[in-house]
Motif scaffolding. Structure first.
Motif: not given
Length: 287
Positions: A238-240, A268-270, A284-287
């Motif tokens: 998460x960005x947090x 980076x992917x969403x 959310x974010x992941x490689x």
């Protein structure tokens, strides 16, 4: 003058909290390094009521400044690059007192520039670079050329500092003198922006075209720190979680813009996760 200052630094050396004391002399060709003072007494302590304590002295036609700085504040300056003069002071200052070879070790550490510290600093510079570049582009597209120019100059400074750090050096106050020898291509871009006789609009247009490639070519090294942090867990972030991570907190203010740039470049992917709201998702974010 050193003899006149001796009682002052000897008193500081007698304190158990004092780790080291340096003497820095004004250089004829660079008075800014000592803030125009003839001498700086730089005292590093392991604990203090104030992170930074200053005193100014006058002796005949000479002036001197005493800087007492906590070790934690010094480490922040070295990591964040927010007081670049101290790198010069530590590298070139004369050691007057050195408890347990603290200053000798610090000088060695700065000259070797450990790779761990370099990666964080490169992440910070790259995030600032992307922020300035993207904001400058928006101003340019809206015809606000002076604001665009201001942001582009700053973005080139961050690009220059990124290059210097990647080569294993600390960015100095005279960073363009370093870049001129390390990466002439970036120096030439800066020169053309400042000295070109083209209209401001044309200069900016050409610079955005040229710097797009320069920035992209340095994306891997600039984003390396963020990528390594994200690799520490398999689940999306998460960005947090990202901005509150101990290491990423140093450039949290520019992290959202950096993420958008890396999404655009397919690094980076969403990941969308359902919420209770209809067709509203957690991003959310992941490689």
């Amino acid at each position: 003058m050193e003899d006149i200052l001796r009682p002052i630094y000897q008193e500081r050396a007698s304190h158990s909290s004092t780790l080291g004391i340096l003497l820095i002399e004004k250089r004829a060709n660079d008075i800014s390094i000592t803030d125009t003072f003839d001498y700086i007494l730089f005292v590093i302590v392991n604990e203090a009521e104030d992170a930074v304590f200053l005193k100014h002295y006058t002796y005949r036609d000479k002036k001197a400044a005493l800087h007492v700085v906590s070790e934690s504040q010094l480490q922040d300056w070295l990591l964040l690059g927010t007081n670049r003069k101290v790198v010069d002071w530590i590298q070139n200052g004369k050691i007057l007192f050195d408890r347990n070879e603290y200053l000798s070790s610090l000088k060695k550490e700065i000259s070797e520039f450990p790779f761990y510290g370099r990666k964080i600093k490169m992440g910070m510079e790259f995030a600032k670079l992307i922020r300035r570049y993207m904001d400058g582009k928006v101003f340019f597209e809206n015809g606000q050329y002076l604001d665009a120019y201001n942001h582009v100059v700053h973005s080139l400074h961050h690009l220059a500092r990124l290059e210097v750090i990647d080569q294993g050096f600390h960015p100095e106050v005279t960073v363009w003198n370093q870049v001129k020898h390390i990466e002439p291509e970036i120096f030439k871009l800066y020169e053309e922006l400042v000295n070109s006789e083209e209209t401001l609009e044309k200069r900016l247009e050409l610079l955005f075209l040229a710097s797009e490639f320069l920035i992209y070519s340095r994306t891997n090294i600039g984003a390396q720190h963020l990528i390594e942090v994200m690799e520490t867990k398999e689940e999306p972030w998460t960005i947090a979680q990202l901005i509150n991570h101990q290491e990423l907190a140093h450039y949290a203010v520019d992290l959202s813009v950096l993420l958008e740039y890396l999404i655009e470049k397919n690094i980076i992917e969403i990941a969308n996760v359902e919420t209770k709201g209809q067709e509203v998702y957690h991003r959310l974010y992941h490689l």
